[in-house]
Design a protein around this motif. Structure first.
Motif, PDB file in Angstrom:
ATOM      1  N   LEU A   1      42.714   8.238 -44.676  1.00  0.00           N
ATOM      2  CA  LEU A   1      42.467   8.280 -46.122  1.00  0.00           C
ATOM      3  C   LEU A   1      41.939   9.670 -46.470  1.00  0.00           C
ATOM      4  O   LEU A   1      40.757   9.854 -46.751  1.00  0.00           O
ATOM      5  N   PRO A   2      42.808  10.677 -46.448  1.00  0.00           N
ATOM      6  CA  PRO A   2      42.345  12.056 -46.597  1.00  0.00           C
ATOM      7  C   PRO A   2      41.652  12.361 -47.930  1.00  0.00           C
ATOM      8  O   PRO A   2      40.879  13.315 -48.009  1.00  0.00           O
ATOM      9  N   ASP A   3      41.880  11.572 -48.959  1.00  0.00           N
ATOM     10  CA  ASP A   3      41.228  11.813 -50.247  1.00  0.00           C
ATOM     11  C   ASP A   3      39.836  11.190 -50.337  1.00  0.00           C
ATOM     12  O   ASP A   3      39.110  11.435 -51.301  1.00  0.00           O
ATOM     13  N   GLN A   4      39.482  10.405 -49.349  1.00  0.00           N
ATOM     14  CA  GLN A   4      38.187   9.724 -49.353  1.00  0.00           C
ATOM     15  C   GLN A   4      37.118  10.624 -48.742  1.00  0.00           C
ATOM     16  O   GLN A   4      37.329  11.223 -47.699  1.00  0.00           O
ATOM     17  N   ARG A   5      35.967  10.705 -49.390  1.00  0.00           N
ATOM     18  CA  ARG A   5      34.861  11.505 -48.850  1.00  0.00           C
ATOM     19  C   ARG A   5      34.236  10.778 -47.662  1.00  0.00           C
ATOM     20  O   ARG A   5      34.338   9.555 -47.563  1.00  0.00           O
ATOM     21  N   PRO A   6      33.567  11.489 -46.763  1.00  0.00           N
ATOM     22  CA  PRO A   6      32.993  10.863 -45.561  1.00  0.00           C
ATOM     23  C   PRO A   6      31.980   9.765 -45.890  1.00  0.00           C
ATOM     24  O   PRO A   6      31.276   9.820 -46.897  1.00  0.00           O
ATOM     25  N   LEU A   7      31.944   8.781 -45.006  1.00  0.00           N
ATOM     26  CA  LEU A   7      30.955   7.713 -45.109  1.00  0.00           C
ATOM     27  C   LEU A   7      29.596   8.259 -44.713  1.00  0.00           C
ATOM     28  O   LEU A   7      29.504   9.272 -44.026  1.00  0.00           O
ATOM     29  N   ARG A   8      28.554   7.568 -45.139  1.00  0.00           N
ATOM     30  CA  ARG A   8      27.208   7.986 -44.747  1.00  0.00           C
ATOM     31  C   ARG A   8      26.337   6.765 -44.532  1.00  0.00           C
ATOM     32  O   ARG A   8      26.748   5.655 -44.819  1.00  0.00           O
ATOM     33  N   LEU A   9      25.162   6.994 -44.033  1.00  0.00           N
ATOM     34  CA  LEU A   9      24.217   5.910 -43.794  1.00  0.00           C
ATOM     35  C   LEU A   9      23.269   5.794 -44.977  1.00  0.00           C
ATOM     36  O   LEU A   9      22.869   6.798 -45.565  1.00  0.00           O
ATOM     37  N   ILE A  10      22.929   4.560 -45.327  1.00  0.00           N
ATOM     38  CA  ILE A  10      21.980   4.301 -46.393  1.00  0.00           C
ATOM     39  C   ILE A  10      20.960   3.290 -45.869  1.00  0.00           C
ATOM     40  O   ILE A  10      21.309   2.398 -45.103  1.00  0.00           O
ATOM     41  N   ALA A  11      19.715   3.467 -46.255  1.00  0.00           N
ATOM     42  CA  ALA A  11      18.649   2.586 -45.779  1.00  0.00           C
ATOM     43  C   ALA A  11      18.048   1.819 -46.943  1.00  0.00           C
ATOM     44  O   ALA A  11      17.773   2.384 -48.005  1.00  0.00           O
TER      45      ALA A  11
ATOM     46  N   ASP B   1       9.542  -0.785 -42.310  1.00  0.00           N
ATOM     47  CA  ASP B   1      10.792  -1.307 -41.772  1.00  0.00           C
ATOM     48  C   ASP B   1      11.907  -1.160 -42.797  1.00  0.00           C
ATOM     49  O   ASP B   1      11.702  -1.368 -43.989  1.00  0.00           O
ATOM     50  N   GLU B   2      13.090  -0.835 -42.318  1.00  0.00           N
ATOM     51  CA  GLU B   2      14.227  -0.706 -43.211  1.00  0.00           C
ATOM     52  C   GLU B   2      15.489  -1.148 -42.507  1.00  0.00           C
ATOM     53  O   GLU B   2      15.560  -1.145 -41.286  1.00  0.00           O
ATOM     54  N   GLN B   3      16.476  -1.531 -43.297  1.00  0.00           N
ATOM     55  CA  GLN B   3      17.780  -1.889 -42.781  1.00  0.00           C
ATOM     56  C   GLN B   3      18.735  -0.758 -43.132  1.00  0.00           C
ATOM     57  O   GLN B   3      18.712  -0.246 -44.243  1.00  0.00           O
ATOM     58  N   VAL B   4      19.592  -0.402 -42.164  1.00  0.00           N
ATOM     59  CA  VAL B   4      20.516   0.713 -42.352  1.00  0.00           C
ATOM     60  C   VAL B   4      21.942   0.163 -42.431  1.00  0.00           C
ATOM     61  O   VAL B   4      22.340  -0.685 -41.632  1.00  0.00           O
ATOM     62  N   PHE B   5      22.697   0.680 -43.410  1.00  0.00           N
ATOM     63  CA  PHE B   5      24.061   0.252 -43.653  1.00  0.00           C
ATOM     64  C   PHE B   5      24.986   1.466 -43.653  1.00  0.00           C
ATOM     65  O   PHE B   5      24.557   2.577 -43.932  1.00  0.00           O
ATOM     66  N   VAL B   6      26.267   1.236 -43.384  1.00  0.00           N
ATOM     67  CA  VAL B   6      27.286   2.274 -43.565  1.00  0.00           C
ATOM     68  C   VAL B   6      27.749   2.170 -45.008  1.00  0.00           C
ATOM     69  O   VAL B   6      28.082   1.083 -45.485  1.00  0.00           O
ATOM     70  N   ALA B   7      27.759   3.303 -45.713  1.00  0.00           N
ATOM     71  CA  ALA B   7      28.080   3.313 -47.140  1.00  0.00           C
ATOM     72  C   ALA B   7      29.139   4.363 -47.458  1.00  0.00           C
ATOM     73  O   ALA B   7      29.350   5.313 -46.692  1.00  0.00           O
ATOM     74  N   LEU B   8      29.774   4.177 -48.609  1.00  0.00           N
ATOM     75  CA  LEU B   8      30.654   5.213 -49.137  1.00  0.00           C
ATOM     76  C   LEU B   8      29.789   6.416 -49.500  1.00  0.00           C
ATOM     77  O   LEU B   8      28.554   6.318 -49.544  1.00  0.00           O
ATOM     78  N   SER B   9      30.402   7.524 -49.807  1.00  0.00           N
ATOM     79  CA  SER B   9      29.647   8.737 -50.114  1.00  0.00           C
ATOM     80  C   SER B   9      28.745   8.571 -51.337  1.00  0.00           C
ATOM     81  O   SER B   9      27.730   9.248 -51.452  1.00  0.00           O
ATOM     82  N   ASN B  10      29.084   7.636 -52.228  1.00  0.00           N
ATOM     83  CA  ASN B  10      28.273   7.408 -53.424  1.00  0.00           C
ATOM     84  C   ASN B  10      27.125   6.426 -53.181  1.00  0.00           C
ATOM     85  O   ASN B  10      26.393   6.088 -54.102  1.00  0.00           O
ATOM     86  N   GLY B  11      26.981   5.924 -51.957  1.00  0.00           N
ATOM     87  CA  GLY B  11      25.886   5.030 -51.616  1.00  0.00           C
ATOM     88  C   GLY B  11      26.225   3.553 -51.676  1.00  0.00           C
ATOM     89  O   GLY B  11      25.395   2.718 -51.342  1.00  0.00           O
ATOM     90  N   GLU B  12      27.446   3.188 -52.066  1.00  0.00           N
ATOM     91  CA  GLU B  12      27.833   1.783 -52.106  1.00  0.00           C
ATOM     92  C   GLU B  12      28.121   1.287 -50.697  1.00  0.00           C
ATOM     93  O   GLU B  12      28.880   1.908 -49.959  1.00  0.00           O
ATOM     94  N   ALA B  13      27.515   0.159 -50.348  1.00  0.00           N
ATOM     95  CA  ALA B  13      27.710  -0.421 -49.019  1.00  0.00           C
ATOM     96  C   ALA B  13      28.033  -1.896 -49.151  1.00  0.00           C
ATOM     97  O   ALA B  13      27.820  -2.509 -50.199  1.00  0.00           O
TER      98      ALA B  13
END
Length: 162
Positions: free
Chosen positions: A36-46, A54-66
């Protein structure tokens, strides 16, 4: 900063806070960039679990949606990569409303699977006889963005225009 009803807001994870998940996400982002070359890299969100640290970490889209389950610390690098690949697939599929990653042979979604200790993208195979399940590539090695030619598929020139 607090969100609605006094719940702490999620934060974008700074590189280095979770080095094993950072490394695994970098590998998965290679597959995302290739498919998906048009998609920005995923990132981690807590998401803070409560008022404590304590926090839970998720894989999110670049805009923070997980979407999906939080990451759980694993015992090995391979298990960590499997968990991050699975979480990435869940987020991309649910937030972008598209199948990812897609098997270029069968047009089916693939899932991470351990193959002799190496996380790989696995396809269940097609519905036609002889279309067997197969491993498409190791996680981080999906380098194909083009579909193979299908000899039995009708092409637009075969259709009659009215």
């Amino acid at each position: 900063m607090c969100a609605f009803f006094g719940r702490p807001e999620p934060r974008l994870v700074v590189t280095g806070d979770y080095p094993l998940w950072d490394e695994a996400l970098a590998v998965v982002n290679q597959d995302l960039a290739a498919t998906l070359p048009d998609q920005r890299p995923l990132r981690l969100i807590a998401h803070p679990e409560s008022a404590d640290l304590d926090e839970q970490v998720f894989v999110a889209l670049s805009n923070g949606e997980a979407h999906g389950n939080s990451l759980i610390p694993a015992e090995s690098a391979a298990e960590t990569l499997m968990a991050v690949a699975d979480a990435a697939q869940e987020t991309v599929t649910e937030r972008l409303w598209r199948v990812w990653p897609l098997c270029t042979v069968h047009d089916l979604g693939m899932h991470p699977r351990d193959v002799d200790g190496r996380p790989s993208w696995w396809c269940a195979g097609g519905s036609r006889r002889g279309d067997l399940a197969h491993i498409r590539a190791a996680v981080g090695e999906l380098d194909t963005i083009h579909r193979p030619r299908r000899p039995n598929r009708k092409r637009p020139k075969d259709r009659k225009l009215r």
